[in-house]
Write a protein that holds these residues in place. Sequence first.
Motif, mmCIF file in Angstrom:
data_model
loop_
_atom_site.group_PDB
_atom_site.id
_atom_site.type_symbol
_atom_site.label_atom_id
_atom_site.label_comp_id
_atom_site.label_asym_id
_atom_site.label_seq_id
_atom_site.Cartn_x
_atom_site.Cartn_y
_atom_site.Cartn_z
ATOM 1 N N LYS A 1 57.262 1.567 16.730
ATOM 2 C CA LYS A 1 56.128 2.287 16.152
ATOM 3 C C LYS A 1 55.261 1.314 15.379
ATOM 4 N N ARG A 2 53.961 1.300 15.718
ATOM 5 C CA ARG A 2 53.046 0.353 15.098
ATOM 6 C C ARG A 2 51.829 1.124 14.609
ATOM 7 N N ASN A 3 51.805 1.364 13.297
ATOM 8 C CA ASN A 3 50.704 2.121 12.694
ATOM 9 C C ASN A 3 49.960 1.256 11.685
ATOM 10 N N GLN B 1 53.568 -3.501 24.691
ATOM 11 C CA GLN B 1 54.066 -4.541 23.799
ATOM 12 C C GLN B 1 53.010 -4.865 22.759
ATOM 13 N N CYS B 2 53.469 -5.017 21.527
ATOM 14 C CA CYS B 2 52.575 -5.433 20.450
ATOM 15 C C CYS B 2 52.323 -6.935 20.577
ATOM 16 N N ALA B 3 51.092 -7.346 20.254
ATOM 17 C CA ALA B 3 50.749 -8.779 20.274
ATOM 18 C C ALA B 3 51.655 -9.580 19.347
ATOM 19 N N GLY B 4 52.227 -8.897 18.343
ATOM 20 C CA GLY B 4 53.063 -9.578 17.353
ATOM 21 C C GLY B 4 54.542 -9.573 17.682
ATOM 22 N N GLY C 1 49.233 -3.882 23.377
ATOM 23 C CA GLY C 1 49.396 -2.540 22.811
ATOM 24 C C GLY C 1 48.227 -2.087 21.959
ATOM 25 N N ALA C 2 47.573 -3.036 21.309
ATOM 26 C CA ALA C 2 46.478 -2.714 20.379
ATOM 27 C C ALA C 2 45.352 -1.894 21.010
ATOM 28 N N ARG C 3 45.181 -1.986 22.337
ATOM 29 C CA ARG C 3 44.083 -1.250 22.992
ATOM 30 C C ARG C 3 44.501 0.158 23.432
ATOM 31 N N ASP D 1 40.835 -9.525 14.491
ATOM 32 C CA ASP D 1 42.291 -9.522 14.597
ATOM 33 C C ASP D 1 42.639 -9.589 16.082
ATOM 34 N N TYR D 2 43.935 -9.747 16.410
ATOM 35 C CA TYR D 2 44.390 -9.754 17.809
ATOM 36 C C TYR D 2 43.606 -10.744 18.669
ATOM 37 N N LYS D 3 43.544 -11.983 18.165
ATOM 38 C CA LYS D 3 42.958 -13.087 18.919
ATOM 39 C C LYS D 3 43.872 -14.302 18.738
HETATM 40 MO MO MO Z 1 50.198 -4.166 18.041
#
Ligand code: MO
Length: 382
Positions: free
Chosen positions: A44-46, A91-94, A203-205, A228-230
Amino acid sequence: DPFGKDPERHPALIVNSAKPYNAEPPPDLLIDAGFTTPNEIHYKRNHLPVPEIDPETYRLQVEVEGKQCVRLSLEDLKMKFPHYRVAATIQCAGNRREEMMAVKPVRGLSWGLGAISTTEWTGVRLRDVLAYAGFDLNEDGPLQHVQFEGLDRDMTQAYGGSIPVHKAVDPHGDVLLAFEMNGEPLPRDHGFPVRVVVPGVVGARSVKWLGKIIASTGESQNHWQQKDYKGFSPSVDWDTVDFSTAPAIQELPVVSAICAPTAHALVSAHEDTIPVRGYAWSGGGRGIVRVDVTADGGATWHTAQLAPPEGQPLHRAWAWTLWEAEVPVPEGARGKEGAKLEIACKATDASYNTQPELAAPIWNLRGVLTNHWHRVPLVVSD
Ligand code: MO
Ligand code: MTE
């Protein structure tokens, strides 16, 4: 407390941040359930508090620049468009950021290898909804991006992002506006009542609690798209970084990880081999063609047995491949109590991309895109 109305969560999750809630399943639990991840243990990514949305009054706004804005209820979405089921890994970028942090500190949540999960999503196609709102699917026009805005917000902003139009309208791209997750209504943490699922993309999108879609000439100006996310060079730091110089992450690179055994597990001195299990996945629908495991620092490799998802074409492979291997204990450690060894894995995708060996050359200040060989230290014991 803006987080006071957040939902209950499964106690087995490893919490990286409580408010906003960010958590991942432990490695063995992540793959023990098999191909799909149970909703309760899906990571879970909030970024913000979980909004409370009444499905009766919920309206999705769809705007194609230059046309009139269309408003759809949840019922409209379900009734007006054909339903599709797509198995996709998010998948989360992190994911695996803690390994990058071990090289040098970064700003971001300390994710282990569990910021990745796999779901059978049910929903309608973004492409069908865009066409309904007046988007011309046959024209290569000026509208080059599709933006998403969430209904989660704080005092200053809502969560949002965008994807290139070709992904949004590709009939083989499988971008969904999903209302079911593994056959159940979306749980609140995962975007109830409707979220975007952009298979093969960071996942961010896959914006949750979807409030608005805009087909536009420009990219989303949202913070999480622009600031962010770059990815950046290892030599860029917070004093020199210029976020406008790097593109927003979309398709992710190939990744794999060992979920069992876990770090510092004991290998019996009486065994000649170690059973190893894990996952592998790549962005852009690039399926996994091979996973190699080493127990001697890369001198020799043992090819894993893949369990590829059934019926998933190699170049439209949105879901992960689970794998297992029997890896011989290296000569020097076999039967030697107290001996230390390290196993490592790397995957190769359908475009023959493979993973870099080390984290340092791919280190970046935000700790995203961690995909070097995954290593697990082990100890031989009686
Ligand atoms: Mo993410
Ligand atoms: N959508 C909204 N509205 N708000 C968010 O905070 N987080 C994004 C994405 N969509 C987010 C969002 C990020 S960074 C990731 S990795 C995924 O959702 C996580 O999806 P999950 O919580 O269902 O695993």
